[in-house]
Design an enzyme around this catalytic site. Structure first.
Site, PDB file in Angstrom:
ATOM      1  N   TYR A  62     -15.020   6.288  -4.354  1.00  0.00           N
ATOM      2  CA  TYR A  62     -15.277   7.310  -3.553  1.00  0.00           C
ATOM      3  C   TYR A  62     -16.427   8.312  -4.314  1.00  0.00           C
ATOM      4  O   TYR A  62     -16.949   9.054  -3.498  1.00  0.00           O
ATOM      5  CB  TYR A  62     -14.029   8.009  -3.114  1.00  0.00           C
ATOM      6  CG  TYR A  62     -13.142   7.065  -2.195  1.00  0.00           C
ATOM      7  CD1 TYR A  62     -13.414   7.040  -0.706  1.00  0.00           C
ATOM      8  CD2 TYR A  62     -12.373   6.029  -2.735  1.00  0.00           C
ATOM      9  CE1 TYR A  62     -12.794   6.343   0.058  1.00  0.00           C
ATOM     10  CE2 TYR A  62     -11.543   5.534  -1.682  1.00  0.00           C
ATOM     11  CZ  TYR A  62     -11.700   5.534  -0.324  1.00  0.00           C
ATOM     12  OH  TYR A  62     -10.994   4.858   0.316  1.00  0.00           O
TER      13      TYR A  62
ATOM     14  N   GLU B 278      -4.428   0.192  -5.359  1.00  0.00           N
ATOM     15  CA  GLU B 278      -4.424   1.025  -6.357  1.00  0.00           C
ATOM     16  C   GLU B 278      -3.114   1.344  -7.063  1.00  0.00           C
ATOM     17  O   GLU B 278      -2.588   2.649  -7.173  1.00  0.00           O
ATOM     18  CB  GLU B 278      -5.305   2.512  -5.505  1.00  0.00           C
ATOM     19  CG  GLU B 278      -6.404   1.997  -4.901  1.00  0.00           C
ATOM     20  CD  GLU B 278      -6.976   3.446  -4.491  1.00  0.00           C
ATOM     21  OE1 GLU B 278      -6.614   4.564  -4.421  1.00  0.00           O
ATOM     22  OE2 GLU B 278      -8.208   3.330  -4.007  1.00  0.00           O
TER      23      GLU B 278
ATOM     24  N   GLU C   7     -12.661  -0.637  -0.813  1.00  0.00           N
ATOM     25  CA  GLU C   7     -12.759   0.592   0.144  1.00  0.00           C
ATOM     26  C   GLU C   7     -13.976   1.236  -0.473  1.00  0.00           C
ATOM     27  O   GLU C   7     -14.057   1.673  -1.673  1.00  0.00           O
ATOM     28  CB  GLU C   7     -11.419   1.461  -0.325  1.00  0.00           C
ATOM     29  CG  GLU C   7     -10.106   0.976   0.610  1.00  0.00           C
ATOM     30  CD  GLU C   7      -9.109   1.822   0.146  1.00  0.00           C
ATOM     31  OE1 GLU C   7      -9.256   3.127  -0.345  1.00  0.00           O
ATOM     32  OE2 GLU C   7      -7.995   1.331   0.366  1.00  0.00           O
TER      33      GLU C   7
ATOM     34  N   GLU D 131      -3.900  11.256   5.997  1.00  0.00           N
ATOM     35  CA  GLU D 131      -4.443  11.183   4.488  1.00  0.00           C
ATOM     36  C   GLU D 131      -3.465  11.725   3.437  1.00  0.00           C
ATOM     37  O   GLU D 131      -3.601  12.575   3.095  1.00  0.00           O
ATOM     38  CB  GLU D 131      -5.809  12.028   4.513  1.00  0.00           C
ATOM     39  CG  GLU D 131      -6.499  11.945   3.194  1.00  0.00           C
ATOM     40  CD  GLU D 131      -6.634  10.450   2.613  1.00  0.00           C
ATOM     41  OE1 GLU D 131      -6.910   9.521   3.126  1.00  0.00           O
ATOM     42  OE2 GLU D 131      -6.561  10.494   1.246  1.00  0.00           O
TER      43      GLU D 131
ATOM     44  N   HIS E  44       0.743  -1.061   0.029  1.00  0.00           N
ATOM     45  CA  HIS E  44       0.025  -0.116   0.089  1.00  0.00           C
ATOM     46  C   HIS E  44       0.968   1.058   0.043  1.00  0.00           C
ATOM     47  O   HIS E  44       1.067   2.090   1.236  1.00  0.00           O
ATOM     48  CB  HIS E  44      -0.940  -0.012   1.037  1.00  0.00           C
ATOM     49  CG  HIS E  44      -2.033   1.035   1.113  1.00  0.00           C
ATOM     50  ND1 HIS E  44      -3.458   0.350   1.414  1.00  0.00           N
ATOM     51  CD2 HIS E  44      -2.390   2.284   0.625  1.00  0.00           C
ATOM     52  CE1 HIS E  44      -4.321   1.510   1.121  1.00  0.00           C
ATOM     53  NE2 HIS E  44      -3.492   2.605   0.614  1.00  0.00           N
TER      54      HIS E  44
END
Ligand code: BGC
Length: 450
Positions: A299, A171, A359, A412, A126
């Protein structure tokens, strides 16, 4: 958009509910117990890269106190917990000597999950590449395939006796795009000369990693995760429609299509033809892998218009704030049908067997007042998105699970601690946790009470 009534039972007993996190965003303890530096450790200490100059040196202290947060997973009745391994805890230099303390740590986390009746789901990569590898070219060096496979092998041999569900990468379009083309994420490199090799070698690692996991752990369930969004033209003008096609090729098709044996979407984005020069005999086949599942991470929706000033794709995203739509703290549009649309669309790739939403979640300006966070907007966001997942499932899409991003407020990336995505609020000065109304809602929903 019609409102869809949801309860847990309507998804069936074998649907996997969960919550997702990532090592760099939560662990802190960035040099504890022999950990080597990662590209994100370095990037966050560069001037001007992270909002307000924040770093993830402490983050949520998940490394030092993982029990506290796994207890919260259990308390919220969440049966599945997805987290990632920090490569440079296991291999401080990325390759070479193994750090036993790193292996011990993840063994402890996995064992603690299992003791609590929480199923661990592992993401191998990740975004936190060991800095020592970046110094040798990182994702732009073809040797990454060897380094990555060595790392995957160690993870499989160390944790595979207890971990059933694996995700090779998180991703790749984001870490190659933001990290090697735009330079807004670590390692902060820019331009096609970095982007194209990073794309090819990340794709080759993806497939090689999947194959290696299956070879060592034939009984495991092996997937990977892709970022995706519904992408629409801002106007009905032909040049916006064409621009949307190009943007879509980068946002949604760049990584899944080579895996599915379709190659790169070069016809729509000619600059990708540069990848051909980097390819060696056998690569076209080596890009393919039959994953047990594809994790989709959605998202928002993107709107696209033509732009002369954006080289290579001549397309730009029209910011949600200019579109008079509901916004999140990230400035993203709240648009639940996007998750339905990506499920329908990705399920049209014939070789794909199964999907999980690995997610989905949202950052809002949460307020902690008298020990409570009344984030009704987040409850609404989750309910509507889960409703859209149900709609796709009822129409025959083989979607087998849904994971909320994320467990606690965390770091974030370039936005620092400001956006709060958690089901659990964190006071970063005291590390105090407070389950938000959304966390309580999810707990109730998972208990079958909603
Ligand atoms: C990433 C997460 C990130 C989230 C919200 C996803 O792109 O996997 O690491 O925090 O989106 O931006």
């Amino acid at each position: 958009m019609e409102d869809i009534y949801i309860n847990k039972a309507s998804f069936g007993d074998d649907f996997s509910w969960g919550v997702s996190t990532a090592a760099f965003q939560t662990e802190g303890a960035c040099s504890e117990d022999g950990k080597g530096a990662s590209i994100w450790d370095e990037f966050t200490h560069r001037k001007g890269k992270i909002l307000k100059g924040e770093s993830a040196d402490t983050a949520c202290e998940f490394y030092l106190n993982y029990q506290r947060d796994i207890d919260l997973v259990k308390q919220m009745n969440i049966p599945n917990f997805r987290f990632s391994i920090a490569w440079s805890r296991i291999l401080p230099q990325g390759d070479g000597e193994v750090n036993q303390a790193g292996i011990d740590h993840y063994n402890n986390v996995i064992n603690y999950c299992l003791q609590q009746g929480v199923e661990p789901w592992l993401t191998i990569y990740h975004w936190d590449l060991p800095l020592a590898l970046e110094k040798q070219g990182g994702w732009t060096n073809r040797n990454i395939i060897e380094w990555f496979i060595n790392y995957v092998t160690i993870c499989a041999n160390s944790f595979g006796d207890r971990v059933k569900h694996w995700m090779v990468m998180n991703e790749p379009a984001v870490f190659t795009g933001a990290g090697y083309f735009l330079g807004v994420h670590a390692p902060g490199r820019t331009g096609v000369k970095n982007f194209l090799p990073a794309v090819l070698y990340a794709s080759l690692c993806l497939a090689a990693g999947g194959k290696k996991l299956k070879e060592i752990l034939p009984g495991s369930v092996v997937g990977t995760t892709f970022s995706c969004s519904a992408v629409e033209p801002y106007t009905s003008k032909q040049r916006d429609i064409n621009a949307t096609k190009r943007a879509d090729a980068i946002i949604n098709r760049l990584f899944i299509e080579p895996v599915m044996g379709l190659g790169y979407p070069m016809a729509d984005v000619p600059v990708l033809e540069g990848i051909k020069k980097l390819m060696q005999p056998g690569d076209a086949d080596a890009l393919k892998f039959d994953f047990d599942f594809i994790g989709l991470q959605c998202y928002t929706r993107e709107m696209v218009r033509f732009s002369l000033f954006t080289p290579y794709i001549y397309a730009t995203l029209v910011k949600a704030e200019k579109r008079n739509v509901p916004l999140t703290q990230m400035g993203w549009e709240v648009y639940p049908p996007s998750i339905y649309q990506v499920l329908k669309r990705f399920s049209a790739y014939a070789p794909a067997k199964a999907f999980y939403i690995t997610e989905n979640g949202v950052a809002f300006e949460d307020q902690l007042i008298d020990g409570e966070v009344n984030d009704t907007q987040r409850v609404d966001y989750l309910q509507k998105h889960i409703g859209q997942v149900l709609k796709a499932k009822n129409e025959g899409v083989n979607v087998k699970g849904y994971f909320v991003w994320t467990l606690t407020d965390n770091f974030e990336w370039a936005e620092g601690y400001h956006p709060r995505f958690g089901l659990v609020h964190v006071d970063f000065k005291t590390q105090q946790r407070t389950i938000k109304a959304a966390g309580k809602w999810y707990a109730n929903f998972l208990a079958g009470n909603e």
